[in-house]
Design an enzyme around this catalytic site. Structure first.
Site, mmCIF file in Angstrom:
data_model
loop_
_atom_site.group_PDB
_atom_site.id
_atom_site.type_symbol
_atom_site.label_atom_id
_atom_site.label_comp_id
_atom_site.label_asym_id
_atom_site.label_seq_id
_atom_site.Cartn_x
_atom_site.Cartn_y
_atom_site.Cartn_z
ATOM 1 N N ALA A 8 -17.924 15.103 83.148
ATOM 2 C CA ALA A 8 -17.020 14.333 82.404
ATOM 3 C C ALA A 8 -17.967 13.342 81.858
ATOM 4 C CB ALA A 8 -15.834 13.727 82.950
ATOM 5 N N SER A 9 -17.802 12.777 80.567
ATOM 6 C CA SER A 9 -18.893 11.894 80.010
ATOM 7 C C SER A 9 -18.612 10.567 80.625
ATOM 8 C CB SER A 9 -18.731 11.710 78.336
ATOM 9 O OG SER A 9 -18.955 13.005 77.664
ATOM 10 N N THR A 10 -17.568 9.974 81.073
ATOM 11 C CA THR A 10 -17.499 8.603 81.523
ATOM 12 C C THR A 10 -16.620 8.989 82.958
ATOM 13 O OG1 THR A 10 -15.609 8.332 80.244
ATOM 14 C CG2 THR A 10 -17.398 7.888 79.324
#
Length: 187
Positions: A8-10
């Site tokens: 996941a990016s964040t």
């Protein structure tokens, strides 16, 4: 052996990574590597590197979606070189692609090219939207110039970098760059 990879990016995307892990575990992946990192920062993707190092001949690296793995067609092809050099395969669940077959390898290349094309079109539309908003005065963007004199004057008044950045509408890092330049001028 099935080896899963979830990204996941964040940290805000906790539900996304949890769903990916559930899907990979339901498929009976014996090992699942997870990380919260942007796809752009390839060097920071330590878990991807660990997963690629972990796979062996006959293993399959499994991801739920293509965009969880690669940022571009070129990046995907680089990853595929590593996977294939280990005589392993890649499976992308949402696309039903398995590179353990010739058809799967061909489909992966085609789908990757289409995904990159879509991303480039989206970025082009975004740039057009920003330009339109600028023309209409709705989008200001960041200041085009940083005034070192104003920063120096506010510093002399005893104001800190945070206050200066807010007053001038610039990033704190920009203030620090100017402050560092004042302390050690470049000759």
């Amino acid at each position: 052996m099935l080896v899963g990879y979830a990204r996941a990016s964040t940290l805000d995307q906790k539900a996304s990574i949890e769903a990916q892990v559930r899907e990979l575990e339901a498929l009976h992946c014996e090992r699942v590597f997870t990380e919260h990192v942007s796809s752009v920062d390839v060097k920071a993707r330590g878990e991807l590197a660990a997963a690629l190092d972990f796979i062996r001949e006959g293993d399959t690296l499994v991801v739920t979606k293509l965009d969880r793995l690669a940022r571009s067609t070129a990046h995907l092809m680089e990853l595929m070189e590593v996977i294939e050099s280990k005589k392993a395969a890649l499976r992308i669940l949402d696309l039903s692609i398995d590179t353990g077959t010739a058809t799967g390898r061909m489909m992966l290349t085609v789908v990757s090219a289409i995904a990159q094309f879509e991303r480039e079109i989206m970025l082009e539309r975004q740039r057009e939207g920003i330009e339109k908003a600028r023309r209409e005065g709705k989008y200001k963007g960041r200041p085009s110039e940083i005034d070192p004199t104003a920063i120096k004057q506010l510093m002399e008044e005893g104001k800190g970098a945070t206050v200066i950045s807010k007053e001038l509408g610039i990033a704190r890092s920009s203030v620090y760059r100017v402050i560092d330049g004042i302390k050690a001028p470049i000759s």
